[in-house]
Design an enzyme around this catalytic site. Structure first.
Site, short mmCIF file in Angstrom:
data_model
loop_
_atom_site.label_atom_id
_atom_site.label_comp_id
_atom_site.label_asym_id
_atom_site.label_seq_id
_atom_site.Cartn_x
_atom_site.Cartn_y
_atom_site.Cartn_z
N LYS A 78 0.85 -1.18 0.00
CA LYS A 78 0.00 0.00 0.00
C LYS A 78 0.88 1.24 0.00
CE LYS A 78 -3.54 -2.56 2.51
NZ LYS A 78 -4.06 -2.88 3.86
N GLU B 264 -10.82 -7.11 5.23
CA GLU B 264 -10.59 -6.63 3.87
C GLU B 264 -11.67 -7.14 2.94
OE1 GLU B 264 -6.78 -7.58 2.32
OE2 GLU B 264 -5.66 -6.41 3.80
N ARG C 50 -4.42 -7.64 13.48
CA ARG C 50 -3.42 -6.75 14.08
C ARG C 50 -3.82 -5.30 13.84
NH1 ARG C 50 -1.80 -5.15 9.18
NH2 ARG C 50 -1.34 -6.76 7.63
#
Ligand code: MV4
Length: 502
Positions: free
Chosen positions: A238, A276, A293
């Protein structure tokens, strides 16, 4: 109830966690490798202990040493940050077996979501739609997968069940390619994860990568904090994230948020996590994977919700209830995060190392910098190239974009090359400005080299320009940078652009 936290990480995220601990009145223990002896996290912690040589396997991945230091220093809890040991269920288990608190989910949840086939089967059973593909848990042979593939349809993706983040992923356009790709994906997965098991998913072209932040406490409460748009990626890294997503509407947010919480509850989730999704052009959404996390990009959610996610993590780990109910949360304004990496965007983003001789950080209203570097710190090749995160908030997306452009122009790091020019170009690209991009935008539509033709003259001009720019930056770094004439047309542009969006 613990009063001291060992932060089992380095760089900007270690500094971030130490800040939250200090605000809660908790003492902090840092751990470091030989090359991080002068790291910012070492300087900011109350205590710091050497783990070993630079290589991660000899330092930040040495869970046994980390637990030992926690016990010797009286740290009652360990925060893993992201990366390293953050999603290792065996480490979380060992922390708990040592009588310490792991600031994160239960080992069983890490394990369940760490196996992507188990994750898909688990959330499917909970009523969450997954990307079309192979079903069920357990290993499938090449013959099984080749037989199933026509029902899934081509193009498809071969993915590693132990993977995530794109590692071990192979795109297959036609049946004849599948046997070879299966073997290649298995080899890479075996090398990377020690597990060569793979599964298949239909490739969703033109989709966007949108993730939902969730938090769950030990009192049965689970909430979502809205979404983050993460489609701007290069080789599954990302680069820029934003919250909210340009394509989101309130009904879709409620629907996806509710299903994100349901997916988390399917594994009895505790603490912070991210679900996601892939969202196609018709706003159909599909579960992709769950990250158990704290995420790199958590600050943009903090900026638009006002929630300190790390502080909530620590509160949850101390047995407290979440500070917020779902109805307390609203999305206010817009936030962008640019990941500032020590790499050269004009040389295939190769890592750039060396001593940083000068740093000028941007500031001002709506600007946040989470960084682990300073003038004098040496960037080494041992770890991830992320050195800072620049986060900008604005009342609207247009204002956030203008503010980010201004902050990037202010940002000076001398001594290593950074990807700041990439972000500056991205924030001026028409497709980004109107929010019309998908997961293929960077790789298929956006390169810095596009102005550079094969013509060696152009390449020469670029080389000269790069030299001049570097020289100018070096000179400027030592001086107060004179603000260029503020181009007031920016505000006219925002007004015009916002009117177009209505
Ligand atoms: C996908 C996908 C399209 N279809 N899966 C895999 C790693 C994760 N972090 C994002 N990944 C994707 N999985 C299916 N079935 C698109 C992505 C994806 C992506 C893929 C290639 C290049 C850049 C990408 C950026 C975001 C998401």
């Amino acid at each position: 109830m613990f009063t001291k936290v060992l932060v089992a990480n380095r760089g900007e995220i270690a500094v971030r966690v130490i800040r939250a601990c200090r605000e809660l009145g908790l003492n902090t223990v840092a751990v470091y490798s030989e090359v991080d002896r002068d790291g910012m996290h070492v300087r900011q912690a109350d205590e710091a202990y050497l783990l070993g040589p630079p290589a991660s396997r000899d330092s930040y991945l040495r869970g046994d040493k980390i637990i030992d230091i926690a016990k010797k220093t009286g740290a009652g809890a360990i925060h893993p940050g992201y990366g390293f040991l953050a999603e290792r269920d065996d480490f979380a288990e060992a922390v708990q077996d040592a009588g310490l608190v792991f600031i994160g989910p239960k080992p069983s949840a890490i394990a369940a979501m760490g196996d992507k086939a188990v994750a898909r089967a688990t959330v499917t059973a909970a009523g969450v739609t997954v990307v079309p593909g192979t079903e069920g848990e357990g290993s499938l042979t090449d013959e099984d997968l080749i037989a199933i593939a026509p029902d899934i349809g081509f193009p498809l993706l071969v993915k590693a069940t132990a993977g995530g983040g794109g590692k071990g992923m192979r795109e297959v356009s036609a049946p004849k390619e599948l046997p070879g790709m299966l073997q290649a994906a298995r080899r890479e997965a075996e090398a990377a994860f020690g597990d060569g098991n793979v599964y298949l998913e239909k490739l969703l072209l033109g989709a966007r990568h949108i993730e939902f932040q969730i938090m769950a406490d030990s009192h049965g409460n689970a909430i979502h904090l809205g979404e983050r748009e993460c489609s701007i990626q290069r080789r599954h890294q990302k680069l820029l994230e934003e919250a909210p997503s340009p394509i989101m509407d309130e009904p879709l947010r409620e629907q996806m948020g509710e299903l994100a919480c349901r997916a988390a509850q399917a594994v009895d989730y505790l603490n912070a996590g991210t679900i996601e999704f892939l969202v196609d052009g018709d706003k159909n959404f599909y579960f992709l994977e769950m990250n158990t996390r704290l995420q790199v990009e958590h600050p943009i959610t903090e900026m638009v919700t006002g929630v300190d996610i790390v502080r909530e993590q620590i509160r949850i780990a101390r047995g407290r209830k979440l500070s917020y109910a779902q109805d307390d949360l609203r999305i206010n304004g817009w936030a962008l995060e640019c990941r500032i990496n020590a790499e050269d965007p004009y040389n295939n983003f190769l890592p750039s190392t060396g001593q940083i001789t000068s740093v000028i950080l941007p500031s001002g209203p709506g600007v946040r910098v989470d960084t682990g570097v300073y003038a004098g710190f040496t960037v080494t090749p041992y770890y991830d190239s992320l050195i800072s995160k620049l986060i900008c908030w604005g009342e609207t997306r247009g204002v956030a974009i203008l503010r980010m452009r201004r902050a990037l122009d202010e940002f000076r790091i001398v001594g290593v090359r950074t990807n700041i020019p990439f972000h500056q170009k991205l924030l001026n690209s028409p497709r980004f400005m109107v929010g019309q991009y998908d997961t293929r935008f960077v790789e298929e539509r956006f390169t810095l080299e596009e102005e550079l033709d094969d013509d060696s003259n152009l390449a020469m001009i670029a080389a000269v320009m790069a030299t001049v720019v570097t020289h100018r930056e070096t000179q400027q770094a030592a001086q107060i940078i004179r603000q260029s004439e503020r181009d007031t047309s920016n505000w006219k542009w925002v007004g015009r652009w916002e009117r177009m969006q209505r």
